[in-house]
Write a protein that holds these residues in place. Structure first.
Motif, short mmCIF file in Angstrom:
data_model
loop_
_atom_site.label_atom_id
_atom_site.label_comp_id
_atom_site.label_asym_id
_atom_site.label_seq_id
_atom_site.Cartn_x
_atom_site.Cartn_y
_atom_site.Cartn_z
N ILE A 215 0.83 -1.21 0.00
CA ILE A 215 0.00 0.00 0.00
C ILE A 215 0.86 1.26 0.00
CG2 ILE A 215 -1.99 -1.07 1.11
CD1 ILE A 215 -1.06 0.15 3.77
N ILE A 216 0.24 2.34 -0.46
CA ILE A 216 0.82 3.68 -0.38
C ILE A 216 -0.14 4.53 0.43
CG2 ILE A 216 1.59 5.71 -1.64
CD1 ILE A 216 2.26 3.83 -3.96
N ILE A 217 0.40 5.15 1.47
CA ILE A 217 -0.41 5.96 2.38
C ILE A 217 0.00 7.42 2.25
CG2 ILE A 217 -1.09 6.31 4.79
CD1 ILE A 217 -0.19 3.42 5.34
N SER A 218 -0.97 8.29 2.05
CA SER A 218 -0.68 9.72 1.91
C SER A 218 -0.28 10.32 3.25
CB SER A 218 -1.90 10.46 1.36
OG SER A 218 -2.89 10.57 2.38
N SER A 219 0.22 11.53 3.20
CA SER A 219 0.61 12.23 4.44
C SER A 219 -0.59 12.53 5.32
CB SER A 219 1.37 13.52 4.10
OG SER A 219 0.57 14.37 3.30
N ASN A 220 -1.79 12.39 4.78
CA ASN A 220 -3.02 12.56 5.57
C ASN A 220 -3.47 11.26 6.23
OD1 ASN A 220 -3.32 15.33 4.92
ND2 ASN A 220 -4.27 14.78 2.96
N GLY A 221 -2.76 10.17 5.92
CA GLY A 221 -3.11 8.89 6.52
C GLY A 221 -4.11 8.07 5.73
N ASP A 222 -4.32 8.42 4.46
CA ASP A 222 -5.26 7.69 3.62
C ASP A 222 -4.51 6.72 2.70
OD1 ASP A 222 -7.46 9.20 4.61
OD2 ASP A 222 -6.94 10.83 3.21
N VAL A 223 -5.05 5.51 2.52
CA VAL A 223 -4.50 4.59 1.53
C VAL A 223 -4.92 5.08 0.15
CG1 VAL A 223 -4.49 2.24 0.64
CG2 VAL A 223 -4.49 2.63 3.10
N ILE A 224 -3.95 5.46 -0.67
CA ILE A 224 -4.27 6.05 -1.98
C ILE A 224 -3.95 5.10 -3.13
CG2 ILE A 224 -4.15 8.45 -1.26
CD1 ILE A 224 -1.26 8.56 -2.16
N ALA A 225 -3.29 3.99 -2.83
CA ALA A 225 -3.02 2.99 -3.87
C ALA A 225 -2.68 1.66 -3.21
CB ALA A 225 -1.87 3.44 -4.77
N GLN A 226 -2.97 0.57 -3.92
CA GLN A 226 -2.66 -0.76 -3.39
C GLN A 226 -2.36 -1.71 -4.54
OE1 GLN A 226 -5.65 -2.68 -0.88
NE2 GLN A 226 -4.01 -3.76 0.17
N LEU A 227 -1.30 -2.51 -4.37
CA LEU A 227 -0.94 -3.53 -5.34
C LEU A 227 -1.76 -4.79 -5.07
CD1 LEU A 227 1.47 -1.49 -5.53
CD2 LEU A 227 2.91 -3.45 -6.09
N PRO A 228 -1.81 -5.73 -6.03
CA PRO A 228 -2.58 -6.96 -5.84
C PRO A 228 -1.98 -7.85 -4.76
CG PRO A 228 -1.99 -6.63 -8.16
CD PRO A 228 -1.20 -5.65 -7.36
#
Length: 247
Positions: A215-228
């Motif tokens: 996963i990639i988490i933004s500086s706001n703490g939101d998951v903004i992308a995820q690999l399979p």
């Protein structure tokens, strides 16, 4: 910035893993950085002690460094670091010139890791034209207060999270209950993007599922992308458009 997240296949030998790493770098030379998982060079499996030989690891790092030069790519890679007869679970940045810019030594070891690795002692940052980078390794995600204490004054823009974590572990071990939630808190507290790279399968337990899913988490703490989950692939994340493409 285009970030490659390499959910690469784990092999039993350093030779096989090094070949995969170098091929991945060569095939993705258009990217700004490539992020590999924890203990990339050896993998983490029951034969790691036989593979973690100093000359073998050094030869692998030399091959990888040469490929970084040829591909003009900054990478982040994990390996057993042998210093003064001690072995650390290390993670390093290797720049476009093939030089190691920084080495992080894992502090928060699991019980199985503690039988083989020594614990590190601190966490620093790596200043680069693309940003200020640091890292925490795998289950160190649960050491929230320590990670924040180590890094809050250093203002990293990107924190790497090389991992070997399965979804099922959250329900099996209550002590390490929710790595994702803890990583979100770290991202928010540091105002930094957290970039995970997780192994997509297990050699010791090939029937395990729920690995990968980096996963990639933004500086706001939101998951903004995820690999399979459970797939070998390279995810390419554009930090400007916040779009993820799979290779």
């Amino acid at each position: 910035m285009k970030v490659g997240i390499a959910q690469m296949p784990m092999s039993w030998t350093v030779e096989e893993n090094t070949k995969t790493i170098c091929n991945t770098i060569a095939e993705n030379r258009d990217l700004d950085i490539l992020v590999f998982p924890e203990l990339t060079i050896t993998g983490f499996h029951r034969d790691i002690k036989n593979q973690a030989q100093q000359h073998v690891i050094e030869n692998s790092l030399n091959e990888i460094s040469t490929q970084c030069q040829q591909s003009n790519t900054l990478i982040f890679v994990g390996y057993p670091l042998i210093e003064n007869s001690k072995i650390y679970n290390a993670y390093a940045a290797i720049n476009k010139l093939g030089y190691s810019e920084i080495v992080w030594r894992k502090v928060g070891l699991t019980p199985s890791e503690s039988t083989f690795f020594e614990s590190g002692d601190k966490r620093a940052v790596f200043e680069h034209e693309l940003g200020t980078f640091s890292a925490y390794l795998c289950c160190e995600a649960n050491d929230i207060n320590w990670v924040i204490e180590q890094l809050s004054s250093k203002s990293p823009s990107h924190v790497l999270w090389p991992s070997y974590i399965g979804q099922a572990e959250s329900s099996v071990n209550a002590e390490h209950a929710n790595y994702e939630a803890d990583s979100k808190r770290i991202a928010r507290s540091l105002s930094a993007m957290v970039i995970q790279c997780n192994w997509p399968h297990s050699l010791n337990n090939p029937n395990n599922s729920g690995l990968g899913g980096s996963i990639i988490i933004s500086s706001n703490g939101d998951v903004i992308a995820q690999l399979p989950f459970d797939e070998t692939c390279v995810g390419v994340f554009d930090t400007t458009t916040q779009k993820l493409m799979m290779r």
